[in-house]
Structures are given as C-alpha cells and as structure tokens.
Design a protein around this motif. Structure first.
Motif, PDB file in Angstrom:
ATOM      1  N   LYS A  85      22.775  12.295   7.810  1.00 38.92           N
ATOM      2  CA  LYS A  85      22.165  12.738   9.118  1.00 38.92           C
ATOM      3  C   LYS A  85      21.603  11.549   9.809  1.00 38.92           C
ATOM      4  CE  LYS A  85      23.286  17.205   8.461  1.00 38.92           C
ATOM      5  NZ  LYS A  85      24.540  17.683   8.630  1.00 38.92           N
ATOM      6  N   GLU A  87      20.018   9.774  13.105  1.00 36.56           N
ATOM      7  CA  GLU A  87      19.122  10.133  14.358  1.00 36.56           C
ATOM      8  C   GLU A  87      19.132   8.519  15.201  1.00 36.56           C
ATOM      9  OE1 GLU A  87      15.291  11.453  12.291  1.00 36.56           O
ATOM     10  OE2 GLU A  87      14.495   9.446  13.056  1.00 36.56           O
ATOM     11  N   THR A  89      17.221   6.770  18.502  1.00 44.48           N
ATOM     12  CA  THR A  89      16.190   6.944  19.695  1.00 44.48           C
ATOM     13  C   THR A  89      16.761   5.738  20.799  1.00 44.48           C
ATOM     14  OG1 THR A  89      14.639   5.425  18.696  1.00 44.48           O
ATOM     15  CG2 THR A  89      14.244   7.892  18.487  1.00 44.48           C
ATOM     16  N   GLU A  98      16.603   9.023  25.496  1.00 38.02           N
ATOM     17  CA  GLU A  98      17.244   9.936  24.687  1.00 38.02           C
ATOM     18  C   GLU A  98      17.108  10.011  23.198  1.00 38.02           C
ATOM     19  OE1 GLU A  98      21.518   9.550  26.534  1.00 38.02           O
ATOM     20  OE2 GLU A  98      20.495   7.570  25.956  1.00 38.02           O
ATOM     21  N   TRP A 100      19.036  11.192  20.031  1.00 39.71           N
ATOM     22  CA  TRP A 100      20.400  11.673  19.551  1.00 39.71           C
ATOM     23  C   TRP A 100      20.346  12.113  17.884  1.00 39.71           C
ATOM     24  CZ3 TRP A 100      24.761  10.896  22.560  1.00 39.71           C
ATOM     25  CH2 TRP A 100      24.594  10.275  23.976  1.00 39.71           C
ATOM     26  N   TYR A 101      20.949  13.102  17.916  1.00 35.50           N
ATOM     27  CA  TYR A 101      21.330  13.566  16.372  1.00 35.50           C
ATOM     28  C   TYR A 101      22.677  13.728  15.965  1.00 35.50           C
ATOM     29  CZ  TYR A 101      16.246  14.538  15.894  1.00 35.50           C
ATOM     30  OH  TYR A 101      14.977  14.286  15.896  1.00 35.50           O
ATOM     31  N   VAL A 114      25.059  13.583  19.174  1.00 35.33           N
ATOM     32  CA  VAL A 114      24.691  14.487  20.371  1.00 35.33           C
ATOM     33  C   VAL A 114      23.408  14.504  20.841  1.00 35.33           C
ATOM     34  CG1 VAL A 114      24.750  16.958  21.115  1.00 35.33           C
ATOM     35  CG2 VAL A 114      26.380  16.313  19.415  1.00 35.33           C
ATOM     36  N   THR A 115      23.007  14.511  22.088  1.00 33.44           N
ATOM     37  CA  THR A 115      21.841  14.453  22.490  1.00 33.44           C
ATOM     38  C   THR A 115      20.921  15.667  22.106  1.00 33.44           C
ATOM     39  OG1 THR A 115      22.332  14.966  24.675  1.00 33.44           O
ATOM     40  CG2 THR A 115      21.949  12.755  24.363  1.00 33.44           C
ATOM     41  N   ASP A 116      19.745  15.460  21.621  1.00 36.46           N
ATOM     42  CA  ASP A 116      18.887  16.516  21.221  1.00 36.46           C
ATOM     43  C   ASP A 116      17.880  16.453  22.374  1.00 36.46           C
ATOM     44  OD1 ASP A 116      17.491  18.726  19.404  1.00 36.46           O
ATOM     45  OD2 ASP A 116      16.058  17.248  19.599  1.00 36.46           O
ATOM     46  N   ALA A 117      17.159  15.424  23.208  1.00 38.42           N
ATOM     47  CA  ALA A 117      16.312  15.588  23.930  1.00 38.42           C
ATOM     48  C   ALA A 117      16.556  14.442  25.009  1.00 38.42           C
ATOM     49  CB  ALA A 117      14.799  15.520  23.232  1.00 38.42           C
ATOM     50  N   GLY A 129      22.584  15.331  29.067  1.00 38.50           N
ATOM     51  CA  GLY A 129      23.083  15.104  27.648  1.00 38.50           C
ATOM     52  C   GLY A 129      24.317  14.606  27.822  1.00 38.50           C
ATOM     53  N   LYS A 131      27.330  13.158  24.268  1.00 38.88           N
ATOM     54  CA  LYS A 131      27.900  13.287  22.884  1.00 38.88           C
ATOM     55  C   LYS A 131      28.559  11.793  22.687  1.00 38.88           C
ATOM     56  CE  LYS A 131      29.807  17.524  22.081  1.00 38.88           C
ATOM     57  NZ  LYS A 131      30.799  18.469  21.615  1.00 38.88           N
TER      58      LYS A 131
END
Length: 191
Positions: A85, A87, A89, A98, A100-101, A114-117, A129, A131
């Motif tokens: 996974k 992540e 920033t 942003e 991203w995860y 994909v952006t999470d925040a 947001g 991708k």
C-alpha cells in the motif's frame, strides 16, 4: 536498470525503480486551461529513512520544444507498507495539499493512486480530487494524471514520458564497475 542503493530503507525496496532524476515531456489538457505540451523534471531521493522525497517541475513548451513559462510544481513524500500500500503527501504550487493512497501492482513496477484528502487555500483553483498511474516501462517512467473539479468530472489532464537522467558520477561509477577483461573492439562483448 534498477539499482537498489545499499543505504535504502528496507521498506522502500519496492519503490527503488522511482529513484533518481527523470526528464521528459508530456501533454496537458483540461477544460478551462490552455492545452499544451510540457517539459518535466522529476527527482526521487532518499536519506535512509522510510520515505522517498519527491520534487516535480513542469513548464509549457512552444512548438520548437523551448521553455515558455512554468506550468506547475509539486513536492512530497512517498511511503509503502508490507502489503504494498502506497501513501503520498503532496504540496502543489497552486495552494493545494493532497494525501494520496494506492497500491503497487503485483509483480510489476506500477502504482495506482487516488486522492483521499484535499486541502486548498482561498487562492487555489477549484479542485476536488484525482487519480494517478505511474509505471516503469522499458527503463522509462511514464505517468498519467486525472483530476476533477466541482464543474468537471474526473478526466485525464496530464501525462508524460520521462527518461532517466544519468549524472557524470553515475557514469564514472559504472565505468569503474566494468570488468578488466572487456574486449577492445566492443563487438566480442555482444557474442
């Protein structure tokens, strides 16, 4: 060729293909913005801790491939866990931050994010947001980005094809690593 530095944090080995300096060109096209070709420089570095540091600069290119003006810049930090996974920033020059995860594909150097925040300053443009897809293809780094705003549904807006930039220090290191018994004519090397 993917090299894994001896001082790279063990968790980052799956991301080693990103390390280095990259340069190339791509296309930018999003409603409300100028459609253009752009140049890009990307750097992924590490300092032994459990993240990669990322910097990207892009600029508009004219029809002859000359730099016209800056397009966008971003910087951030990339991490990966045992389950592959990822992540990220990221801070962008337009006032957007942003998180991203995503994940790294199984058995290939490809990352889907994909952006999470999303946090925006009052001066930043509308953005809700995005991708991104990054891939290491035949020794090159390729990526495509999608974004959405309150007015525009998620759609591709930037993509680029980047080549690894080789520094004189890397050439010297590679030359020193060549075997002493290399053939003089160079042809025998390929037999």
């Amino acid at each position: 060729m993917i090299e894994i530095p001896s001082d790279l944090h063990k968790d980052l080995v799956p991301l080693a293909f990103l390390l280095g300096n990259w340069a190339g060109a791509g296309v930018h096209d999003f409603p409300g913005s100028e459609k253009c070709n752009f140049g890009q420089e990307v750097t992924f570095t590490h300092d032994g801790r459990d993240f990669l540091e990322y910097h990207s600069r892009t600029w508009v290119l004219d029809n002859d491939g000359n730099k016209v003006r800056p397009l966008e810049s971003e910087s951030g930090f990339w991490r990966i866990d045992d389950a592959r996974k990822v992540e990220v920033t990221m801070t962008r020059d337009d006032g957007v931050i942003e998180i991203w995860y995503g994940e790294m594909a199984d058995k290939k150097p490809q990352i889907d994010l994909v952006t999470d925040a999303v946090a925006r300053t009052p001066a930043s443009p509308p953005y809700t947001g995005g991708k991104r897809l990054y891939g290491y293809v035949k020794s090159d780094l390729m990526w495509v980005g999608e974004k959405q705003t309150p007015e525009v549904e998620l759609r591709p807006y930037m993509s680029a094809h980047l080549k690894k930039v080789v520094t004189p220090e890397e050439v010297e290191r590679w030359a020193k690593a060549l075997p002493d018994d290399m053939p003089d004519d160079g042809i025998a090397f390929f037999k």
